[in-house]
Design an enzyme around this catalytic site. Structure first.
Site, PDB file in Angstrom:
ATOM      1  N   ASN A  29      81.766  11.503 101.627  1.00  0.00           N
ATOM      2  CA  ASN A  29      81.339  12.836 101.195  1.00  0.00           C
ATOM      3  C   ASN A  29      80.681  12.652  99.838  1.00  0.00           C
ATOM      4  O   ASN A  29      81.344  12.408  98.832  1.00  0.00           O
ATOM      5  CB  ASN A  29      82.563  13.756 101.089  1.00  0.00           C
ATOM      6  N   HIS A  64      88.954  30.045 106.606  1.00  0.00           N
ATOM      7  CA  HIS A  64      88.934  28.929 105.651  1.00  0.00           C
ATOM      8  C   HIS A  64      88.866  29.562 104.264  1.00  0.00           C
ATOM      9  O   HIS A  64      87.823  30.062 103.844  1.00  0.00           O
ATOM     10  CB  HIS A  64      87.727  28.032 105.919  1.00  0.00           C
ATOM     11  N   ARG A  88      81.845  33.322  93.927  1.00  0.00           N
ATOM     12  CA  ARG A  88      80.712  33.914  94.661  1.00  0.00           C
ATOM     13  C   ARG A  88      81.047  35.329  95.093  1.00  0.00           C
ATOM     14  O   ARG A  88      82.181  35.604  95.497  1.00  0.00           O
ATOM     15  CB  ARG A  88      80.390  33.073  95.901  1.00  0.00           C
ATOM     16  N   ILE A 130      93.877  28.360  99.583  1.00  0.00           N
ATOM     17  CA  ILE A 130      94.554  29.666  99.589  1.00  0.00           C
ATOM     18  C   ILE A 130      95.219  29.899 100.946  1.00  0.00           C
ATOM     19  O   ILE A 130      96.378  30.315 101.023  1.00  0.00           O
ATOM     20  CB  ILE A 130      93.548  30.800  99.268  1.00  0.00           C
ATOM     21  N   GLU A 160      96.361  27.830 103.075  1.00  0.00           N
ATOM     22  CA  GLU A 160      97.525  26.980 103.344  1.00  0.00           C
ATOM     23  C   GLU A 160      98.693  27.252 102.406  1.00  0.00           C
ATOM     24  O   GLU A 160      99.850  27.132 102.796  1.00  0.00           O
ATOM     25  CB  GLU A 160      97.126  25.499 103.209  1.00  0.00           C
ATOM     26  N   GLU A 187      88.894  17.899 107.086  1.00  0.00           N
ATOM     27  CA  GLU A 187      87.484  17.741 107.424  1.00  0.00           C
ATOM     28  C   GLU A 187      87.103  16.269 107.577  1.00  0.00           C
ATOM     29  O   GLU A 187      86.307  15.914 108.431  1.00  0.00           O
ATOM     30  CB  GLU A 187      86.621  18.410 106.348  1.00  0.00           C
TER      31      GLU A 187
HETATM   32  P1  ADP Z   1      87.685  23.849  97.686  1.00  0.00           P
HETATM   33  O1  ADP Z   1      86.847  24.902  98.342  1.00  0.00           O
HETATM   34  O2  ADP Z   1      87.249  23.528  96.307  1.00  0.00           O
HETATM   35  O3  ADP Z   1      87.979  22.649  98.561  1.00  0.00           O
HETATM   36  P2  ADP Z   1      90.534  24.391  97.986  1.00  0.00           P
HETATM   37  O4  ADP Z   1      90.599  24.412  99.476  1.00  0.00           O
HETATM   38  O5  ADP Z   1      91.184  23.272  97.263  1.00  0.00           O
HETATM   39  O6  ADP Z   1      89.068  24.617  97.459  1.00  0.00           O
HETATM   40  O7  ADP Z   1      91.203  25.784  97.481  1.00  0.00           O
HETATM   41  C1  ADP Z   1      91.243  26.140  96.152  1.00  0.00           C
HETATM   42  C2  ADP Z   1      91.937  27.508  96.052  1.00  0.00           C
HETATM   43  O8  ADP Z   1      93.238  27.407  96.653  1.00  0.00           O
HETATM   44  C3  ADP Z   1      92.148  27.980  94.622  1.00  0.00           C
HETATM   45  O9  ADP Z   1      91.887  29.367  94.546  1.00  0.00           O
HETATM   46  C4  ADP Z   1      93.624  27.712  94.388  1.00  0.00           C
HETATM   47  O10 ADP Z   1      94.187  28.634  93.506  1.00  0.00           O
HETATM   48  C5  ADP Z   1      94.213  27.920  95.752  1.00  0.00           C
HETATM   49  N1  ADP Z   1      95.526  27.225  95.874  1.00  0.00           N
HETATM   50  C6  ADP Z   1      96.715  27.820  95.921  1.00  0.00           C
HETATM   51  N2  ADP Z   1      97.714  26.931  96.036  1.00  0.00           N
HETATM   52  C7  ADP Z   1      97.158  25.741  96.044  1.00  0.00           C
HETATM   53  C8  ADP Z   1      97.677  24.411  96.128  1.00  0.00           C
HETATM   54  N3  ADP Z   1      98.990  24.170  96.219  1.00  0.00           N
HETATM   55  N4  ADP Z   1      96.792  23.411  96.107  1.00  0.00           N
HETATM   56  C9  ADP Z   1      95.460  23.657  96.018  1.00  0.00           C
HETATM   57  N5  ADP Z   1      94.925  24.886  95.946  1.00  0.00           N
HETATM   58  C10 ADP Z   1      95.744  25.920  95.950  1.00  0.00           C
END
Ligand code: ADP
Length: 380
Positions: A7, A209, A242, A333, A335, A366
């Site tokens: 990636n 997602h 966004r 969020i 998960e 992914e």
């Molecule tokens: P990206 O789109 O950058 O891959 P992620 O899937 O890591 O993003 O999600 C980031 C969001 O998930 C943030 O808003 C974060 O606050 C939230 N979040 C909540 N709990 C967790 C956690 N335990 N680990 C990672 N992100 C978390």
């Protein structure tokens, strides 16, 4: 089969070596700040050998890929003896436009088309091209496969992807809805079917997602029939920074009132809006929740809007599919934020109760999906 998944970002390369027979990664690494004075390397393999934030000199993507390969073969940190054990490299490519409706082996024509689509994804396709060219340079005989974020959504019908603009612009500029996060939506849809012990081809799913970027997809009988992101990943849900759906008239109103340039508008909508823009606290849901718990009204409002938009989309996809077998949550969020899930689920009470819809939380993967796609392209 060993598959290396890459990636590639503008100044970073993330990689994972998968053994697809076991659905598991046996080594992974990330090289960040490529091109700066000191780049940074983190690496680990499944035997527990790891390198944390070591500063390295990596001037471009080619030297990053070389470093990644050297590490996989390294006497101390390595995991394989011969690079020929790796059957192919799978790349995440964000935009596959209308041409790429599935994963493909990269040849000169494919590479050129991915480059051409840079116009549609100026931030994302150029780094993927750099990654592909770097692998070609370091390992000229390696088979490379491109796996597109847009491909899963190619099954959307015309009425879901054509905008209400003069039709000629679709033909002239490829202006249509494409959808993104396709690899993640596809992965969790497949996993949901396994959990429900029913064939995917029979199921009506809505996959959410919810990460920094957020999108939601109606997966009908295994096919994406609609998704919330559009021509770019700006459309749809409220996200970290966004704005999501917006009356387009706001753009020229703001240009007039605030005397903003096109670039400033772009930055406003993509980087200063969403949870951050409304709460004024952060783009990170954890921070926004904390502020809300402490009584910050704007943070509370940001969460309400975030949840409300998801409920609206699920409701509309429920209507389109005439039912819903499962609502699937994934990404940061989706998960980890059980409170947000609860708000969404309670807002959808009627739909979920009447239909015995299951609510599932499925961690996305992914990279594994890219490895599997790469393997299946090779097998073809
Ligand atoms: P990206 O789109 O950058 O891959 P992620 O899937 O890591 O993003 O999600 C980031 C969001 O998930 C943030 O808003 C974060 O606050 C939230 N979040 C909540 N709990 C967790 C956690 N335990 N680990 C990672 N992100 C978390």
């Amino acid at each position: 089969m060993l598959i290396l998944v890459i990636n590639s970002g503008s100044s970073s390369v993330k990689y994972k070596l998968f053994d697809t027979g076991q659905d598991k990664s046996i080594a992974n690494g990330i090289i960040e700040r490529i091109g700066q004075k000191q780049a940074e390397l983190s690496y680990q393999n499944y035997k527990g050998k790891s390198i944390c934030n070591r500063e390295v000199q990596v001037y471009d993507h080619k030297s990053a890929i070389k470093l990644a390969i050297d590490l996989l073969l390294d006497k101390e940190y390595g995991i394989i003896e011969d690079i020929n054990y790796v059957r192919a490299v799978g790349h995440r490519v964000v935009h596959g436009g209308e041409k790429f409706i599935s994963s493909v082996v990269v040849d000169d024509n494919v590479l050129k088309t991915i480059k051409d689509y840079s116009e549609l994804a100026p931030l994302h396709n150029p780094p993927a091209v750099k990654g592909i060219e770097a692998v070609k340079h370091v390992l000229p005989d390696m088979v490379q496969v491109a796996v597109f974020d847009t491909a899963f959504h190619h099954t959307m019908p015309e009425h879901a992807y054509i905008y209400g603009l003069p039709y000629e612009y679709y033909k002239k500029y490829n202006l249509r809805r494409y959808g993104f996060h396709g690899t993640s939506h596809k992965y969790v849809a497949i996993e949901a079917a396994k959990k429900l012990e029913r064939p995917l081809s029979e199921l009506r799913l809505v996959t959410c997602h919810l990460g920094n970027g957020c999108s939601i997809t109606a997966v009908n009988c295994g096919k994406s029939i609609d998704t919330s992101m559009g021509f770019t990943p700006l459309e749809g849900l409220l996200m970290g920074t966004r704005c999501g759906d917006l009356d387009p008239a706001i753009i020229y109103y703001l240009i007039k009132k605030e005397k903003l340039s096109v670039n400033q508008i772009d930055e406003l909508l993509n980087k200063k809006s969403g949870l951050l823009g409304i709460s004024g606290v952060s783009n990170d849901m954890r921070e926004v929740e904390k502020a809300a718990e402490e009584g910050n009204n704007k943070a509370k409002l940001a969460i309400k809007i975030f949840v409300y938009k998801i409920i609206k989309y699920v409701g509309s996809y429920y209507a389109v599919m005439q039912g819903l077998d499962a609502l699937v949550f994934t990404a940061g969020i989706g998960e980890h934020e059980s409170k947000i899930r609860e708000y969404i689920v309670s807002g959808l009470k009627n739909i979920l109760d009447n239909n015995k819809t299951k609510v599932l939380v499925i961690p996305t993967n992914e990279e594994l999906m890219i490895a599997k796609e790469t393997e299946s392209v090779l097998k073809k």
